[in-house]
Design an enzyme around this catalytic site. Structure first.
Site, PDB file in Angstrom:
ATOM      1  CB  VAL A  24      59.442  34.269  -2.741  1.00 21.09           C
ATOM      2  CG1 VAL A  24      60.264  33.326  -1.867  1.00 21.09           C
ATOM      3  CG2 VAL A  24      60.068  34.389  -4.124  1.00 21.09           C
ATOM      4  CB  CYS A  25      55.689  35.898   0.923  1.00 22.69           C
ATOM      5  SG  CYS A  25      56.879  37.260   0.861  1.00 22.69           S
ATOM      6  N   PRO A  26      54.282  33.263  -0.107  1.00 22.50           N
ATOM      7  CG  PRO A  26      52.790  33.230  -1.913  1.00 22.50           C
ATOM      8  CD  PRO A  26      53.855  34.061  -1.256  1.00 22.50           C
TER       9      PRO A  26
END
Length: 187
Positions: free
Chosen positions: A46-48
């Site tokens: 999810v972070c990128p």
């Protein structure tokens, strides 16, 4: 106790920004609006998507005089390696701050102690260094940069228009409210 309206605690960290390692401190957050976005870890899922979404809106934040800081408990070296290998992270022009000691993550109360990782915390900080927006998500829930942009605009509007407040779904240019006895029961 809420972090709203509290001052950012002193810190010093190293960030990766535009091919360089740079120092970031609490003093760097003063004198302009800042957004500090905590995320769990580099090389994840999810972070990128979130950091890329912020990168896609970065010019809009910059027009408002806002600097963005992405923070995880990874090192600044890890941030560089991620930047060099991920197409999404290559778009990031704002500082990616390394917090391997967890000091910054704990200062903003988003540390998951048993994992050594940060929750998804978003903080809007005014030029005086006070936290005006604090939003913390479960790590499975991604954020939306355009909604954050709307909140920054609302925070800036309220700061520059004492006595006015922004109602739900307020957008730049829309009507605001002036709380008074005359409004009680009429909204």
């Amino acid at each position: 106790m809420s972090l709203i309206n509290t001052a950012v605690k002193p810190f010093k960290a190293t960030a990766y920004k535009n091919g360089q390692f740079v120092e970031v401190t609490d003093a760097a957050l003063k004198g302009k609006w800042s957004v500090v976005v905590f995320y769990p870890a580099d090389f994840t899922f999810v972070c990128p998507t979130e950091l890329e979404d912020l990168a896609d809106h970065y010019a809009e934040f910059q027009k408002l005089g806002v600097e963005i800081y992405g923070v995880s408990t990874d090192t600044h070296f890890s941030h560089k390696a991620w930047h060099d290998t991920s197409d999404a992270i290559k778009k990031v022009q704002y500082p990616l701050v390394g917090d391997p000691t967890g000091t910054l993550t704990r200062n903003f109360e988003v540390m998951i102690e048993e994992e050594g990782l940060a929750l998804r915390g978003t903080f809007v900080i005014n030029p005086e260094g006070q936290i005006k927006v604090c939003e913390i998500h479960d790590n499975g829930i991604g954020r939306d940069a355009s909604e954050l942009l709307r909140k920054v605009k609302a925070a800036q509007y309220v700061a520059s228009h004492p006595g006015e407040v922004c109602p739900a779904k307020w957008k730049e240019g829309a009507a605001t409210l002036k709380p008074s006895l005359d409004l009680v029961g009429k909204i």
